[in-house]
Design a protein around this motif. Sequence first.
Motif, PDB file in Angstrom:
ATOM      1  N   GLY A  23       0.836  -0.969   0.231  1.00 15.25           N
ATOM      2  CA  GLY A  23      -0.019   0.610  -0.142  1.00 15.25           C
ATOM      3  C   GLY A  23       0.620   1.044   0.405  1.00 15.25           C
ATOM      4  O   GLY A  23       2.069   1.398  -0.845  1.00 15.25           O
ATOM      5  N   GLY A  24       0.161   2.219   0.831  1.00 19.95           N
ATOM      6  CA  GLY A  24       1.658   2.877   1.096  1.00 19.95           C
ATOM      7  C   GLY A  24       2.391   3.329   1.991  1.00 19.95           C
ATOM      8  O   GLY A  24       2.755   2.558   3.254  1.00 19.95           O
ATOM      9  N   HIS A  93       2.406   5.422  -4.211  1.00 16.83           N
ATOM     10  CA  HIS A  93       1.247   5.543  -5.090  1.00 16.83           C
ATOM     11  C   HIS A  93      -0.002   5.605  -4.125  1.00 16.83           C
ATOM     12  O   HIS A  93      -1.129   6.624  -4.854  1.00 16.83           O
ATOM     13  CB  HIS A  93       1.208   4.795  -6.228  1.00 16.83           C
ATOM     14  N   SER A  94      -0.317   4.736  -3.360  1.00 13.76           N
ATOM     15  CA  SER A  94      -1.769   4.936  -2.899  1.00 13.76           C
ATOM     16  C   SER A  94      -1.727   5.349  -1.336  1.00 13.76           C
ATOM     17  O   SER A  94      -2.492   4.151  -0.608  1.00 13.76           O
ATOM     18  CB  SER A  94      -2.094   3.275  -2.225  1.00 13.76           C
ATOM     19  N   HIS A  95      -0.891   6.391  -1.296  1.00  8.43           N
ATOM     20  CA  HIS A  95      -0.454   6.965   0.411  1.00  8.43           C
ATOM     21  C   HIS A  95      -1.857   7.244   0.329  1.00  8.43           C
ATOM     22  O   HIS A  95      -1.229   8.708  -0.310  1.00  8.43           O
ATOM     23  CB  HIS A  95       0.543   7.253   0.829  1.00  8.43           C
ATOM     24  N   LEU A 110      -5.037   9.931  -3.261  1.00 13.22           N
ATOM     25  CA  LEU A 110      -4.457   9.121  -2.979  1.00 13.22           C
ATOM     26  C   LEU A 110      -3.564  10.238  -3.636  1.00 13.22           C
ATOM     27  O   LEU A 110      -3.506  10.555  -4.349  1.00 13.22           O
ATOM     28  CB  LEU A 110      -4.629   7.707  -3.635  1.00 13.22           C
ATOM     29  N   LYS A 112      -1.311   9.583  -6.008  1.00 14.26           N
ATOM     30  CA  LYS A 112      -1.737   9.034  -7.815  1.00 14.26           C
ATOM     31  C   LYS A 112      -2.535  10.061  -8.015  1.00 14.26           C
ATOM     32  O   LYS A 112      -2.225   9.315  -9.006  1.00 14.26           O
ATOM     33  CB  LYS A 112      -1.442   7.240  -7.439  1.00 14.26           C
ATOM     34  N   THR A 165      -3.580   4.996   4.181  1.00 16.20           N
ATOM     35  CA  THR A 165      -3.548   4.537   2.672  1.00 16.20           C
ATOM     36  C   THR A 165      -3.938   3.689   2.007  1.00 16.20           C
ATOM     37  O   THR A 165      -5.265   3.241   2.874  1.00 16.20           O
ATOM     38  CB  THR A 165      -2.003   3.356   2.984  1.00 16.20           C
ATOM     39  N   ASN A 166      -4.838   3.920   1.047  1.00 14.36           N
ATOM     40  CA  ASN A 166      -5.416   2.943  -0.184  1.00 14.36           C
ATOM     41  C   ASN A 166      -6.769   3.836   0.463  1.00 14.36           C
ATOM     42  O   ASN A 166      -8.134   3.125  -0.014  1.00 14.36           O
ATOM     43  CB  ASN A 166      -5.784   1.564   0.585  1.00 14.36           C
ATOM     44  N   THR A 167      -7.300   4.582   0.729  1.00  9.53           N
ATOM     45  CA  THR A 167      -8.338   5.339   0.710  1.00  9.53           C
ATOM     46  C   THR A 167      -8.152   6.367   1.306  1.00  9.53           C
ATOM     47  O   THR A 167      -8.282   7.315   2.045  1.00  9.53           O
ATOM     48  CB  THR A 167      -8.861   4.114   2.899  1.00  9.53           C
ATOM     49  N   ASP A 217     -10.611   1.145  -5.944  1.00  8.06           N
ATOM     50  CA  ASP A 217     -10.323   2.448  -6.696  1.00  8.06           C
ATOM     51  C   ASP A 217     -11.637   2.750  -6.469  1.00  8.06           C
ATOM     52  O   ASP A 217     -12.025   4.172  -6.448  1.00  8.06           O
ATOM     53  CB  ASP A 217      -9.756   2.628  -7.792  1.00  8.06           C
TER      54      ASP A 217
END
Length: 253
Positions: A23-24, A93-95, A110, A112, A165-167, A217
Amino acid sequence: TAVIAPLVPTTGLGAFIGGGGGGGCFPGESLVAQEGGNVKLMKDLRLGDAILTVKDGNLVSTKVLGFLDKRINQTTEYLKLVVEDGKSLFISHSHAMFIKGEGNAVKSILAKDAQLGDLVFLQDNTEIVLAQITDILVHSKQGAYVPLTDAGTLLVNGILVSCYTNTDHWMAHAALAPLRWWPSLLLDNEQTQDMEGLRTVPGLVRTLGRMLGLVMDAAPQQKMKNLIADLPCFKSICDASKTSANLAWSTEL
């Protein structure tokens, strides 16, 4: 750049999960802001360290509670976000991070999804200012660290970022509140803080989110909002905050 007034978050909600592996994260050489103009390498952070973040548009102190994930020797691909004063942030990317949204609002995105021209929140001595992203590059760096603070945010290389992360930041901040309430039981202690890998509870939350189809995503936002709102721990947070003008988890900035 211009000094910003206290900001309020937008209400958009994304998938919920915490943790890092895959993840991030941030590389070990990242600089974390401390009081008095001091900085500390991300890889040298310890439980109980007092570092800086932003609340109501001002610099405030927050405490390191542990790590959602830590991978000391892993080489990871990072985005390098360059801002107009020459400072830069290496972030996966996903942080989750923050940009200025519409009006007087903080928007969680995020990394990205960051674009040239987006305005980030940057430490300028004792003030927080808006700084424009002028370039986005990709680099490989050693180490992958995801520290958790009691505020859920921190300043990395002078730029305000989330611990999650991811959210969406605020969704994760509510869902993972127990980690901040009982960090020595659910996250890290003096012995485990040096261990590598994704911590157990954040990993379970991420796995659950994937099983429920929430960690993606383009997941339906209302579905996730309703799911979190039905959790007993989240309901208790909302009930306790009715005497306040704002929800506690939505006023960290």
